[in-house]
Scaffold this active site. Structure first.
Site, PDB file in Angstrom:
ATOM      1  N   ARG A  44     -27.398  14.489   5.147  1.00 26.67           N
ATOM      2  CA  ARG A  44     -26.195  13.659   5.325  1.00 26.67           C
ATOM      3  C   ARG A  44     -25.827  13.656   6.803  1.00 26.67           C
ATOM      4  NH1 ARG A  44     -24.253  13.083   0.086  1.00 26.67           N
ATOM      5  NH2 ARG A  44     -24.506  14.921  -1.273  1.00 26.67           N
ATOM      6  N   ARG A  74     -27.031  12.035  -2.688  1.00 29.44           N
ATOM      7  CA  ARG A  74     -26.034  11.298  -3.480  1.00 29.44           C
ATOM      8  C   ARG A  74     -24.874  10.789  -2.620  1.00 29.44           C
ATOM      9  NH1 ARG A  74     -23.609  14.321  -8.633  1.00 29.44           N
ATOM     10  NH2 ARG A  74     -23.184  15.795  -6.949  1.00 29.44           N
ATOM     11  N   HIS A 104     -33.461  19.439   0.734  1.00 29.09           N
ATOM     12  CA  HIS A 104     -32.067  19.806   0.992  1.00 29.09           C
ATOM     13  C   HIS A 104     -31.943  20.793   2.155  1.00 29.09           C
ATOM     14  CE1 HIS A 104     -28.106  21.743  -0.233  1.00 29.09           C
ATOM     15  NE2 HIS A 104     -27.808  20.455  -0.245  1.00 29.09           N
ATOM     16  N   HIS A 262     -18.659  26.237   2.433  1.00 27.27           N
ATOM     17  CA  HIS A 262     -19.947  25.620   2.151  1.00 27.27           C
ATOM     18  C   HIS A 262     -21.124  26.514   2.538  1.00 27.27           C
ATOM     19  CE1 HIS A 262     -23.114  22.371   2.656  1.00 27.27           C
ATOM     20  NE2 HIS A 262     -22.573  22.019   1.513  1.00 27.27           N
TER      21      HIS A 262
END
Length: 400
Positions: A44, A74, A104, A262
């Site tokens: 992202r 997503r 990822h 996170h």
């Protein structure tokens, strides 16, 4: 930045440290005449990303630039298609990773020498290369120029670029599918063995979600013999408390504060050692078996001390933490005895000397005093004390 990394490793924590430090790392790599290749994963990024601009600039300068773009991220599918087009137009070699697995991982490799014995710099992180989310998400980012890391990350990108390649073995890094799961379970087993021999040992895990059945089974197995576990799980947690017998010492909290937690940290403490890792992977089956993830050990003594301090601060947060109960519900303390981790990190920015303070003392209990499965007293304790006090006072008054 690169000159610093020639001498020392670096560990930073967003948003308390600025994302501009990664940009400086990449910018210097693009400008350096020694750079022969840059390889990076993108999951992202912001819509107007300086990271993407720098990677495009590198290719335009003639640096061999490879970027792994995950088109299946997503909600970011459309933006990642635009990123892909921009990078390809600049001459970047864009690949899309493994056909059946999302990539990822959060990593960047800068090479000053290619071949069998590559040299250069690496960065491995827990969060995305997104300057906007780096202002509100708590993440860790590790930089080094040590040859073992560079060699392993070169293998990692070779694996991503070859569609049918088998996953390589690594000297220091660990990668999913499967390897990170094995590494975590092996770490828990090693702590269990140490605990049985010496009575000392503990495990700390900070993750977004804990759902992997095999990891949870390993936690239960070690908890039955008394190994203390301190788990900070922001989201879904499928582990249940109170089923490992009288020796169970598991504390689970979810920290929700000003920033979104996170970062992923794995800590394994034995009688005479501590093994600390940061990772892009949550302990979920999808991350363990069905995604390409990356975990890096923190080996430098100074950085280990820095990460231990971060673990200390999280372990005692009963202000922003909600704590799991055996019935699956969470509760917050009305009378916290600790402090907010996030507010502590913010205070360290204002007074760096605080970063050297010892926040909790007992290393082999992960700086927590675990007793009967919890290191904090339930608020019912305070109510019970109040009721008993009232009864005693009333009895004294009646006697008089």
């Amino acid at each position: 930045m690169l000159a610093y990394l020639d001498q020392k490793d670096l560990l930073i924590q967003y948003p308390y440290d600025s994302f501009s430090q990664f940009l400086q790392f990449l910018r210097e790599a693009v400008e350096s005449p020694k750079t022969v290749a840059i390889k990076q994963t993108l999951y992202r990024v912001s819509k107007h990303s300086e990271v993407v601009d720098l990677l495009a600039k590198a290719a335009q300068k003639g640096i061999k630039t490879t970027v792994v773009v995950e088109l299946r991220a997503r909600f970011d599918e459309k933006n990642n298609l635009k990123v892909t087009e921009k990078l390809k137009n600049a001459g970047v070699h864009v690949i899309f990773g493994k056909q059946d697995m999302k990539v990822h991982s959060k990593t960047c490799l800068v090479l000053t020498k290619e071949g069998e014995h590559p040299q250069g710099y690496i960065q491995v992180g827990t969060g995305n290369y997104n300057m906007q989310t780096a202002k509100g998400f708590v993440d860790l980012s590790f930089f080094t120029s040590k040859d073992d890391y560079v060699r392993d990350l070169s293998k990692f990108f070779d694996y991503l670029q070859a569609p049918d390649a088998a996953q390589p073995s690594y000297q220091v890094l660990s990668a999913s599918p499967h390897q990170i799961q094995d590494q975590v379970i092996d770490g828990i087993q090693e702590v269990k063995e140490s605990y049985l021999k010496t009575g000392k040992g503990a495990v700390f895990l900070k993750i977004n979600s804990l759902t992997d059945v095999e990891v949870i089974s390993a936690i239960y197995d070690a908890a039955r013999v008394g190994v203390p576990f301190r788990l900070v799980v922001r989201g879904a947690c499928c582990l249940k408390l109170g089923i490992c017998g009288k020796k169970e010492k598991i504390v689970v909290s979810s920290i929700v504060g000003e920033f979104l937690e996170h970062s992923r940290i794995y800590g394994f403490f034995t009688n005479d050692d501590s093994k600390l890792w940061i990772s892009s992977a949550d302990l979920m089956t999808r991350n363990m078996d069905n995604r390409v993830e990356l975990a890096a050990p923190i080996l430098d003594p100074k950085l280990k001390k820095q990460l231990l301090n971060i673990i200390d601060i999280y372990a005692q947060d009963d202000v922003d933490g909600s704590f799991l109960k055996p019935d699956g519900q969470y509760f917050k303390f009305k009378h916290p005895k600790g402090k907010s981790a996030q507010q502590t990190f913010l205070r360290i920015i204002d007074d760096p000397k605080l970063n050297n303070k010892k926040h909790i003392s007992k290393r082999h209990d992960i700086r927590i005093n675990v007793k009967n499965g919890s290191n904090f007293k339930n608020d019912w304790t305070y109510i019970s004390i109040l009721v008993v006090t009232i009864i005693v006072v009333v009895a004294i008054l009646l006697w008089w």
